[in-house]
Design a protein around this motif. Structure first.
Motif, PDB file in Angstrom:
ATOM      1  N   ALA A  86     -18.998  -8.392  -1.956  1.00  0.00           N
ATOM      2  CA  ALA A  86     -19.832  -7.864  -0.873  1.00  0.00           C
ATOM      3  C   ALA A  86     -19.646  -6.357  -0.726  1.00  0.00           C
ATOM      4  N   PRO A  87     -20.704  -5.619  -0.365  1.00  0.00           N
ATOM      5  CA  PRO A  87     -20.607  -4.159  -0.233  1.00  0.00           C
ATOM      6  C   PRO A  87     -20.006  -3.740   1.101  1.00  0.00           C
ATOM      7  N   VAL A  88     -18.791  -4.218   1.384  1.00  0.00           N
ATOM      8  CA  VAL A  88     -18.143  -3.867   2.648  1.00  0.00           C
ATOM      9  C   VAL A  88     -17.480  -2.496   2.567  1.00  0.00           C
ATOM     10  N   ARG A  89     -17.223  -1.997   1.352  1.00  0.00           N
ATOM     11  CA  ARG A  89     -16.702  -0.642   1.180  1.00  0.00           C
ATOM     12  C   ARG A  89     -17.880   0.290   0.924  1.00  0.00           C
ATOM     13  N   PRO A 124     -10.435  -0.410   6.297  1.00  0.00           N
ATOM     14  CA  PRO A 124      -9.235  -0.597   7.118  1.00  0.00           C
ATOM     15  C   PRO A 124      -7.940  -0.712   6.328  1.00  0.00           C
ATOM     16  N   ARG A 125      -7.978  -1.265   5.119  1.00  0.00           N
ATOM     17  CA  ARG A 125      -6.724  -1.456   4.369  1.00  0.00           C
ATOM     18  C   ARG A 125      -6.087  -0.132   3.974  1.00  0.00           C
ATOM     19  N   SER A 126      -6.883   0.932   3.892  1.00  0.00           N
ATOM     20  CA  SER A 126      -6.310   2.238   3.562  1.00  0.00           C
ATOM     21  C   SER A 126      -5.444   2.774   4.697  1.00  0.00           C
ATOM     22  N   ARG A 127      -5.607   2.202   5.894  1.00  0.00           N
ATOM     23  CA  ARG A 127      -4.818   2.638   7.051  1.00  0.00           C
ATOM     24  C   ARG A 127      -3.790   1.612   7.493  1.00  0.00           C
ATOM     25  N   ASP A 128      -3.725   0.497   6.764  1.00  0.00           N
ATOM     26  CA  ASP A 128      -2.815  -0.595   7.135  1.00  0.00           C
ATOM     27  C   ASP A 128      -1.441  -0.380   6.492  1.00  0.00           C
ATOM     28  N   ALA A 141      -3.870   4.497   0.468  1.00  0.00           N
ATOM     29  CA  ALA A 141      -4.083   5.672   1.316  1.00  0.00           C
ATOM     30  C   ALA A 141      -4.393   6.916   0.496  1.00  0.00           C
ATOM     31  N   ALA A 142      -3.874   6.965  -0.736  1.00  0.00           N
ATOM     32  CA  ALA A 142      -4.101   8.139  -1.599  1.00  0.00           C
ATOM     33  C   ALA A 142      -5.319   7.992  -2.495  1.00  0.00           C
ATOM     34  N   GLU A 143      -5.989   6.865  -2.440  1.00  0.00           N
ATOM     35  CA  GLU A 143      -7.083   6.546  -3.362  1.00  0.00           C
ATOM     36  C   GLU A 143      -8.263   7.509  -3.213  1.00  0.00           C
TER      37      GLU A 143
END
Length: 380
Positions: free
Chosen positions: A173-176, A347-351, A361-363
């Motif tokens: 799914a295009p959630v990103r 959200p996972r980049s901030r979890d 976070a660095a992606e």
């Protein structure tokens, strides 16, 4: 056809039911019956030993037991030391939680107290009701129900002015939204407006729809997965674009022709998927990525470009060398005409509790503009 066999304790009769799970992995060899009297400690012991439990109690009791099993698994997992340990932990968790089973009826119904009507969701995921019962993991069924809600309500896409994409079960799914926004904002190459574009590995069809909305005359959207093809066609029809987008079964290149623009958003991690649902995330040995690069120069019209949408998460996790992509481009007779980057917003980049938080976070997600070596870059 694989079947599971167990003894019903109330009647002391043997029951044999087909295994219908979609999520991959081996079916259990031994099955016992569980109900609301079954304690989490007992269920966890059986699951770790490879014995599955087919549920006979209240539906919400089964969900509570599944949650209790998940908490016990998490407490027992070793600390994550890199990507591979993270995948081992996830695989172990999936094996244990996959040992709690339910029986779907001949009409895909769920004969448990307080159970919801799951028939439509199961028909979408498993196909028409087979006329005989089948066994699936409860964890998979919950995923099927969640996918049904996404398919019913859709995912709003900013790059489509808020119009919705309706993902099907088993289709990424295009959630990103950041990778979709890159395709919406990048300057089109010469000839793309009113011309032809290929969208390789289209999935839901979201990128093909963005290109058509931007004025590309004809988009050929390809995929090898039947679920993705059905999903893309559904979304193309919902968006009113069937005269602009041709959804074609291919792997991944169309059978013939050249394009002014070729877009490819391959799975970002070069690792082996362990289930059909993993195929949107993992690209074994970077096969799709390499297939795109090696075929691109010969399928571009003069002045055309290839757009590769790729995250550097694989590099941050040590799965791909920093120069591997540029070296593969050079070997395929391509050069990088430009690159547009964006940072993650999901959200996972901030979890900070995510075991892979530092890498997430660095992606950076990039749109690489690729052209044949020696060819000038020409824009619309």
């Amino acid at each position: 056809m694989t079947v599971l066999t167990w003894t019903e304790p109330d009647t002391d009769t043997t029951r044999t039911v087909p295994w219908r799970a979609l999520g991959g992995g081996r079916p259990p060899r031994r099955v016992l019956v569980a109900d609301d009297r079954t304690r989490a400690r007992e269920a966890y012991r059986h699951a770790c030993e490879g014995t599955a439990l087919v549920w006979r109690g209240d539906y919400h009791g089964a969900r509570q037991l599944l949650g209790a099993l998940g908490r016990r698994v998490e407490r027992a997992l070793p600390p994550v030391d890199g990507f591979h340990q993270h995948r081992r932990n996830r695989a172990h968790r999936a094996r244990v939680l996959g040992m709690l089973l339910v029986v779907l009826g001949a009409d895909h119904g769920l004969d448990l107290r307080r159970a919801p009507d799951v028939r439509r969701a199961c028909t979408e995921a498993y196909g028409p009701a087979p006329g005989t019962p089948g066994v699936v993991p409860l964890r998979e069924l919950l995923g099927v129900l969640g996918a049904h809600e996404w398919r019913r309500t859709g995912v709003p896409v900013a790059a489509l002015d808020g119009d919705r994409i309706h993902p099907h079960y088993g289709v990424f799914a295009p959630v990103r939204g950041e990778y979709v926004d890159l395709v919406r904002a990048a300057e089109l190459p010469r000839g793309a407006v009113g011309g032809v574009a290929f969208d390789l590995g289209t999935g839901t069809g979201v990128l093909a729809a963005v290109l058509a909305r931007r004025g590309v005359g004809r988009v050929v959207a390809t995929d090898a997965a039947p679920r993705a093809l059905a999903c893309a066609r559904d979304n193309v029809d919902r968006l009113g674009l069937p005269d602009r987008i041709e959804v074609s079964e291919a792997g991944p290149w169309p059978s013939h022709g050249r394009a002014n623009l070729v877009v490819c958003n391959p799975p970002w991690l070069p690792a082996r998927p362990t289930s059909p649902l993993d195929e949107g995330v993992y690209d074994p040995d970077s096969r799709m990525l390499r297939g795109f690069l090696t075929g691109l120069a010969g399928r571009l019209a003069p002045g055309g470009e290839g757009w590769l949408i790729l995250s550097d998460l694989a590099e941050l996790l040590g799965l791909r060398g920093r120069d591997e992509l540029t070296n593969a481009c050079a070997a395929a007779g391509l050069r990088v005409a430009g690159r547009v980057n964006t940072r993650p917003r999901h959200p996972r980049s901030r979890d900070r509790t995510d075991p892979l938080h530092a890498a997430r976070a660095a992606e950076t997600t990039s749109l690489w503009r690729l052209v044949p070596t020696g060819e000038a870059t020409m824009r619309a």
